[in-house]
Design an enzyme around this catalytic site. Structure first.
Site, PDB file in Angstrom:
ATOM      1  N   ALA A  67      68.286  23.556   4.020  1.00  0.00           N
ATOM      2  CA  ALA A  67      67.517  22.317   3.950  1.00  0.00           C
ATOM      3  C   ALA A  67      67.342  22.002   2.475  1.00  0.00           C
ATOM      4  O   ALA A  67      67.569  22.857   1.619  1.00  0.00           O
ATOM      5  CB  ALA A  67      66.159  22.534   4.611  1.00  0.00           C
ATOM      6  N   GLY A 108      69.029  26.354   6.708  1.00  0.00           N
ATOM      7  CA  GLY A 108      69.306  25.248   7.628  1.00  0.00           C
ATOM      8  C   GLY A 108      70.789  25.042   7.854  1.00  0.00           C
ATOM      9  O   GLY A 108      71.197  24.527   8.903  1.00  0.00           O
ATOM     10  N   GLU A 116      71.632  27.422  10.505  1.00  0.00           N
ATOM     11  CA  GLU A 116      70.990  26.935  11.734  1.00  0.00           C
ATOM     12  C   GLU A 116      71.792  25.776  12.339  1.00  0.00           C
ATOM     13  O   GLU A 116      71.962  25.695  13.563  1.00  0.00           O
ATOM     14  CB  GLU A 116      69.546  26.537  11.442  1.00  0.00           C
ATOM     15  CG  GLU A 116      68.660  27.741  11.129  1.00  0.00           C
ATOM     16  CD  GLU A 116      67.283  27.359  10.647  1.00  0.00           C
ATOM     17  OE1 GLU A 116      66.310  27.871  11.226  1.00  0.00           O
ATOM     18  OE2 GLU A 116      67.182  26.544   9.704  1.00  0.00           O
ATOM     19  N   GLU A 169      65.347  32.248   3.981  1.00  0.00           N
ATOM     20  CA  GLU A 169      64.077  31.516   3.844  1.00  0.00           C
ATOM     21  C   GLU A 169      62.930  32.421   3.391  1.00  0.00           C
ATOM     22  O   GLU A 169      62.019  31.977   2.693  1.00  0.00           O
ATOM     23  CB  GLU A 169      63.707  30.875   5.197  1.00  0.00           C
ATOM     24  CG  GLU A 169      64.523  29.648   5.563  1.00  0.00           C
ATOM     25  CD  GLU A 169      65.834  29.969   6.260  1.00  0.00           C
ATOM     26  OE1 GLU A 169      66.443  29.060   6.837  1.00  0.00           O
ATOM     27  OE2 GLU A 169      66.269  31.138   6.202  1.00  0.00           O
TER      28      GLU A 169
HETATM   29  N1  T1G Z   1      67.893  22.539  -1.811  1.00  0.00           N
HETATM   30  C1  T1G Z   1      67.874  21.808  -2.958  1.00  0.00           C
HETATM   31  N2  T1G Z   1      68.571  22.137  -4.091  1.00  0.00           N
HETATM   32  C2  T1G Z   1      69.302  23.245  -4.041  1.00  0.00           C
HETATM   33  C3  T1G Z   1      69.355  24.071  -2.880  1.00  0.00           C
HETATM   34  C4  T1G Z   1      68.620  23.664  -1.730  1.00  0.00           C
HETATM   35  N3  T1G Z   1      68.640  24.364  -0.590  1.00  0.00           N
HETATM   36  N4  T1G Z   1      70.172  25.127  -3.155  1.00  0.00           N
HETATM   37  C5  T1G Z   1      70.597  24.962  -4.426  1.00  0.00           C
HETATM   38  N5  T1G Z   1      70.088  23.848  -4.962  1.00  0.00           N
HETATM   39  C6  T1G Z   1      70.341  23.318  -6.306  1.00  0.00           C
HETATM   40  C7  T1G Z   1      69.824  24.229  -7.427  1.00  0.00           C
HETATM   41  O1  T1G Z   1      68.490  23.976  -7.708  1.00  0.00           O
HETATM   42  C8  T1G Z   1      70.745  23.855  -8.578  1.00  0.00           C
HETATM   43  O2  T1G Z   1      70.271  22.652  -9.093  1.00  0.00           O
HETATM   44  C9  T1G Z   1      72.067  23.566  -7.880  1.00  0.00           C
HETATM   45  O3  T1G Z   1      71.745  23.292  -6.502  1.00  0.00           O
HETATM   46  C10 T1G Z   1      73.033  24.716  -7.915  1.00  0.00           C
HETATM   47  O4  T1G Z   1      72.367  25.862  -7.417  1.00  0.00           O
HETATM   48  C11 T1G Z   1      64.830  24.621   7.754  1.00  0.00           C
HETATM   49  C12 T1G Z   1      63.542  26.132   5.660  1.00  0.00           C
HETATM   50  C13 T1G Z   1      73.695  28.219  -2.587  1.00  0.00           C
HETATM   51  C14 T1G Z   1      73.832  30.543  -3.320  1.00  0.00           C
HETATM   52  O5  T1G Z   1      67.468  29.408   0.209  1.00  0.00           O
HETATM   53  O6  T1G Z   1      70.732  30.438  -2.902  1.00  0.00           O
HETATM   54  O7  T1G Z   1      66.974  25.891   4.868  1.00  0.00           O
HETATM   55  O8  T1G Z   1      69.635  23.459 -11.312  1.00  0.00           O
HETATM   56  O9  T1G Z   1      72.385  27.144  -9.583  1.00  0.00           O
HETATM   57  O10 T1G Z   1      74.275  30.034  -8.413  1.00  0.00           O
HETATM   58  O11 T1G Z   1      65.248  26.866   7.999  1.00  0.00           O
HETATM   59  O12 T1G Z   1      71.833  27.817  -4.803  1.00  0.00           O
HETATM   60  O13 T1G Z   1      71.827  22.400 -10.977  1.00  0.00           O
HETATM   61  O14 T1G Z   1      69.726  21.030 -10.818  1.00  0.00           O
HETATM   62  O15 T1G Z   1      71.674  28.241  -7.398  1.00  0.00           O
HETATM   63  O16 T1G Z   1      76.156  28.759  -7.303  1.00  0.00           O
HETATM   64  C15 T1G Z   1      67.466  27.948   2.486  1.00  0.00           C
HETATM   65  C16 T1G Z   1      69.272  28.319  -1.787  1.00  0.00           C
HETATM   66  C17 T1G Z   1      66.662  26.744   2.156  1.00  0.00           C
HETATM   67  C18 T1G Z   1      69.658  28.818  -0.458  1.00  0.00           C
HETATM   68  C19 T1G Z   1      74.447  28.671  -4.888  1.00  0.00           C
HETATM   69  N6  T1G Z   1      68.561  28.061   1.572  1.00  0.00           N
HETATM   70  N7  T1G Z   1      70.387  28.199  -2.710  1.00  0.00           N
HETATM   71  O17 T1G Z   1      74.146  29.449  -6.005  1.00  0.00           O
HETATM   72  O18 T1G Z   1      74.084  27.599  -7.777  1.00  0.00           O
HETATM   73  S1  T1G Z   1      65.241  26.656   3.198  1.00  0.00           S
HETATM   74  C20 T1G Z   1      68.459  28.785   0.467  1.00  0.00           C
HETATM   75  C21 T1G Z   1      71.003  29.290  -3.215  1.00  0.00           C
HETATM   76  C22 T1G Z   1      65.854  26.194   4.720  1.00  0.00           C
HETATM   77  C23 T1G Z   1      65.459  25.832   7.125  1.00  0.00           C
HETATM   78  C24 T1G Z   1      64.898  26.233   5.840  1.00  0.00           C
HETATM   79  C25 T1G Z   1      72.053  29.048  -4.251  1.00  0.00           C
HETATM   80  C26 T1G Z   1      73.503  29.095  -3.712  1.00  0.00           C
HETATM   81  P1  T1G Z   1      70.390  22.373 -10.614  1.00  0.00           P
HETATM   82  P2  T1G Z   1      72.561  27.288  -8.118  1.00  0.00           P
HETATM   83  P3  T1G Z   1      74.740  29.014  -7.448  1.00  0.00           P
END
Ligand code: T1G
Length: 689
Positions: free
Chosen positions: A63, A102, A105, A125
């Protein structure tokens, strides 16, 4: 369709492609057109199957975290998955890169999942202080079983494609041409014919008989939660999947999600998610980084050996230099032993160990560093020694090589003056054990060139470190604030608190251990040497060190460690020592509460953080939070000291600092002007601007 969602056709197979760089997060501007596409394709008679794929480097990585805490715009993810599960024709998720949160999911809403060999799948999460909120805790157990789902969701650690196939999470894994393969797979399913069962209706892997083992494992996992709510909510929600009907379990998941997303812990952990990424943004995006192919490390002791392992673990060939052959062999033997321990623990394969050891070249000749692009010095923490080493490095290192010092206290500007190329000198302050600890304080000296700095920041992420750039001052950000946090520890002891009591306040706060246990673990002699170098004293710790009690390594420090154990036991001699020293100083012991301990340890630390921001030693308050969470075990659920200050209340902190300043007259309580500005503007950024 839209810029973010497009639909193409391959015969009767429709391919829905999400394209929302950089990580295809399920932002509202993706969800809306995605919902429209799925509804129309569901009802489109000549569409026999649907493949959901993503453009760019990854499948949906979750998400959109930036939308949390704001009113939810419909359709939300659950509504999209609910529609997906009404689609009778086969639906296939084509997963490359990462399918996280998400994103996974959404894929669990499909009948089938196809992944490429490099894919990673997970529900992280919990690392954001949340639990999966789109049905992950109820659908994943239906595919992989409750025990596997429990460990995946409470740890938040993604699994690879091969493991996902073995676990039943994905149905096929392809070497390449993923989307085309997924279309072929979908056609085969069409050929095989339905009905196709949505995951929600697959109860076969749910087994009530597993509940006792489930509860045992869940108890083990949440024991490590240290006050964090999310791991407990995750375990409860997966358990509901076994014990409750699908829709009831889904509703219960939602309730837990709504509660957590509004809570301070998740706000703190989301703050840290973005803070870590902000901290790594150093220098212009288009600055040309220097090429780093080979790394040299000077000193094969505890720090040098760990640093060398960190680079080898990142795939870099390493030249390890020592003064004598004997010291070199000792260092290499320790490295080999450390890898053997990882193999024995199953966290490293024998092949990987062999590969990494193959990257090391030992030497006692400075000349062998001439082909290194980066050389990190990790020798004895004394200025004269450092200057001598950098002088020799200056003579042998190739032009453009980056010369880094691992000093944890000393003046990097002064070290740089012992070379003819101060623009190539930078501090790389690793934390022990350097092959494990995530934090890397990168010290920007006065003359450090921007491209050298940007190169090291990028390199840090490549070897799995969390980089934070700091300026030159004694102890940089972490150790300087640590000194402020510790400055009252001795006074608290003399006035009546015990090491156990103070440590208990810290572990109750969420720290892995308190300052006295940490001191014993790291070795009391390190702080002792540093105090002596600075002409400072700590009457209790100094006395213990003069008596040869350095902590765990000598079996006694503030605690006793019987027969080489690591379990701290009360040390009556220390209690007597404290009472005697207090009597000598005419200090009558009194009852000291937890609140006072927090006020006299954490408040001065935050005050020091404010001074560090005033002096621009740190660029952002969030950088300080990243330092403390990744280098000093500050509880993630509190977001770091500067974020926590906001939760605790700046006015309260200012009030109590003033109180203790009046009472003790000590500088450590003299409030930094930025604190007042923070109180007025409500943010550190506002205060600093
Ligand atoms: N939402 C918004 N921005 C995100 C994002 C996300 N989920 N994931 C990454 N970004 C942005 C990040 O801030 C950065 O921005 C750019 O993308 C590159 O990321 C309903 C509740 C995928 C392994 O926890 O672990 O889903 O700094 O530098 O090293 O159940 O990003 O360039 O402006 O980290 O290659 C669950 C989070 C969400 C995964 C890539 N998902 N992301 O790593 O790049 S909660 C996560 C990561 C959810 C549902 C729920 C990593 C990555 P900027 P990066 P990277």
């Amino acid at each position: 369709m839209s810029d973010f969602v497009s639909v193409t056709r391959d015969g009767r197979i429709a391919v829905v492609t999400i394209d929302n760089p950089p990580v295809n997060a399920l932002s509202f501007h993706v969800r809306e057109p995605l919902m429209q596409a799925l509804v129309s394709l569901r009802d489109e008679p000549d569409v026999a199957a649907i493949v959901i794929a993503c453009a760019g480097r990854t499948f949906v990585a979750g998400a959109d975290i930036t939308e949390f805490g704001k009113p939810v715009q419909q359709p939300d993810l659950r509504a999209i998955i609910a529609v997906l599960e009404t689609i009778a024709k086969p639906t296939v998720a084509a997963i490359h890169g990462t399918a996280l949160g998400g994103g996974l999911e959404l894929a669990l809403g499909c009948h089938f999942r196809a992944a490429d060999t490099g894919a990673k799948l997970g529900l992280p999460e919990v690392k954001l202080g949340l639990l999966p909120g789109g049905g992950g805790t109820v659908r994943l157990p239906r595919l992989v079983g409750a025990l596997k789902a429990l460990s995946m969701i409470v740890s938040g650690t993604p699994i690879g494609a091969a493991e996902a196939l073995a676990a039943g999470l994905v149905d096929a894994v392809f070497e390449d041409g993923l989307t085309a393969q997924a279309v072929r797979f979908a056609s085969e399913m069409v050929g095989r014919g339905g009905p196709f069962t949505p995951v929600r209706d697959r109860d076969g892997r749910l087994d009530r008989a597993e509940l006792p083992e489930f509860d045992r494992q869940a108890a083990e996992l949440v024991k490590k939660a240290r006050g964090l709510e999310a791991p407990i909510a995750c375990a409860q929600s997966v358990r509901n999947a076994i014990t409750l009907p699908f829709d009831e379990a889904l509703a219960a998941e939602r309730e837990l999600f709504v509660k957590l997303v509004a809570g301070d812990q998740s706000r703190a952990q989301r703050h840290l998610f973005f803070a870590e990424r902000e901290a790594a943004k150093v220098g212009a995006k288009d600055i040309v980084r220097r090429k780093i192919a080979r790394v040299g490390v000077i000193g094969a002791g505890t720090m040098g050996g760990g640093i060398a392992m960190a680079f080898a673990n990142g795939g870099f060939p390493v030249t390890l230099l020592e003064t004598t052959q004997e010291a070199l062999e000792r260092g290499l033997a320790t490295i080999e032993k450390n890898y053997a321990v990882s193999v024995a623990r199953g966290s490293l394969s024998e092949d990987a160990k062999r590969l990494r050891l193959g990257l090391f070249k030992g030497s006692t000749d400075y000349g062998d560093l001439a082909d290194c692009d980066l050389i990190v010095e990790a020798v004895f923490e004394e200025m004269a020694v450092k200057r001598e080493v950098f002088g020799r490095l200056d003579a042998v290192a190739k032009p453009g090589a980056i010369l880094a010092t691992n000093t944890s206290y000393l003046d990097v500007n002064e070290i740089a003056t012992s070379t003819s190329r101060p623009q190539d000198v930078v501090g790389m302050h690793f934390f022990s054990p350097a092959n494990v600890m995530k934090l890397l304080e990168i010290v920007r000296a006065e003359k450090t060139a921007p491209d050298a700095l940007a190169t090291i920041v990028e390199l840090a992420r490549r070897i799995g470190k969390v980089p934070v750039v700091v300026g030159v001052c004694h102890g940089f950000v972490g150790n300087r604030m640590l000194a402020a946090r510790g400055s009252e520890s001795e006074a608290l002891l003399l006035e009546g608190a015990t090491p156990q009591q103070i440590d208990q306040v810290f572990t109750d706060f969420g720290w892995p251990m308190g300052p006295f246990q940490m001191g014993d673990l790291a070795g009391l002699d390190i702080g002792w040497r540093n105090r002596k170098a600075r002409g400072q004293t700590a009457i209790i710790a100094d006395t213990l060190c003069e008596q040869g009690h350095f902590g765990q390594k000598t079996g006694s420090g503030f605690y006793r460690y019987e027969n080489g154990s690591r379990t701290p036991a009360p040390n009556p001699e220390v209690e007597t020592l404290i009472r005697d020293k207090a009597a000598e100083k005419g200090i009558a012991p009194r009852t000291i509460g937890a609140e006072e301990i927090i006020e006299r340890t954490l408040y001065p630390m935050i005050n020091e953080g404010a001074k560090i921001l005033e002096e621009k030693i740190a660029a952002r308050a969030s950088d300080i939070d990243v330092v403390w969470v990744n280098g000093y075990g500050f509880p993630v659920g509190k977001g770091g000291p500067m974020f926590w200050a906001g939760l605790e209340g700046i006015d309260k902190i200012i009030g109590r600092l003033d109180h203790w300043h009046e009472r003790t007259g000590k500088d450590v309580f003299k409030q930094a002007p930025l604190l007042r500005q923070m109180a007025e503007t409500g943010s550190w950024e506002g205060a600093a601007s």
